[in-house]
Design a protein around this motif. Structure first.
Motif: not given
Length: 253
Positions: A18-30
């Motif tokens: 859905l365009g909320f970021g790469s998996r690496a970026e999402l890991k940081k957001k989590a």
């Protein structure tokens, strides 16, 4: 939270699609506590969720998941019906980032100088259904033709005409709307034509077969889907629920 089953997916895959970021970026957001599912902060973005049932929040915003996107574009002349081109603008250049993330592609093509209805989607099964030669999906065009289109032409098109490469087309429904004097004895006819196949430059070549030239061409329908008359040239919108039903897709999910 769902943990298995046919519809579940990794949370980071859902969000990245859905365009909320790469998996690496999402890991940081989590790790920052920015991802919440069904009221629970999720620190592991690899967990499986059902994106259609679970309530997923990202940075405080509840996301609306969908796998497919269906867009009606009023294609302008001068734009290529392709996903990429080294020289010219493509129809994807007309889309916003929120829709580009779905990686849509044009269903079929319109010539560079032709305007009108173009459907874009990432639903490959639908594209195959609409483009299958066996389906003979009708496509209707409006055109201005140099030369006086006659009832003889109407009859010829109803029987199919032979193109320059020897191919004999399926019958087409030609309707003459008006003739207009252009000066110097030149007459142009306004017509509509419905064909049931999609050969290269077919409308133009059909008129060439009867000694006439198409000078303006616009597609107004494909199957039961019609171009929205209020959709300005070069703009697009998502299909409505009623329009989705017309193409055999009864809902967005």
């Amino acid at each position: 939270m769902s943990t298995g089953g046919r519809r579940t997916q990794r949370l980071d895959k859902v969000l990245s699609n859905l365009g909320f970021g790469s998996r690496a970026e999402l890991k940081k957001k989590a790790k920052q506590g920015s991802i919440v599912v069904n009221g629970m902060v999720i620190k592991d973005p690899g967990k499986h969720v059902d994106p259609y049932k679970d309530i997923i929040e990202f940075d405080g915003e509840t996301i609306q998941y969908r796998e497919y996107v269906y867009l009606m574009l009023h294609k302008p002349p001068g734009v290529i019906s392709a996903t990429e081109d080294l020289r010219d603008r493509t129809v994807l250049d007309l889309l916003d980032a929120e829709h580009l993330v779905f990686e849509p592609f044009p269903v079929g093509r319109l010539d560079k100088d032709t305007e009108g209805l173009l459907l874009l989607t990432n639903d490959g099964k639908l594209a195959h259904e609409l483009l299958s030669p066996r389906k003979h999906i009708p496509k209707t065009y409006e055109a201005i033709v140099e030369g006086r289109v006659s009832e003889d032409d109407v009859r010829s098109f109803a029987e199919g005409v032979t193109l320059d490469d020897g191919y004999h087309t399926l019958p087409g429904e030609l309707v003459i709307h008006s003739d207009e004097e252009q000066g110097d004895g030149l007459v142009c006819s306004r017509i509509s034509l419905t064909i049931h196949e999609g050969k290269f430059h077919q409308v133009k070549r059909m008129f060439e077969a009867v000694g006439k030239k198409v000078v303006y061409l616009k597609r107004v329908s494909m199957g039961e889907l019609r171009l929205d008359e209020n959709l300005e040239i070069g703009t697009y919108r998502e299909l409505t629920e009623d329009e989705l039903a017309l193409i055999g897709r009864p809902s967005l999910v």
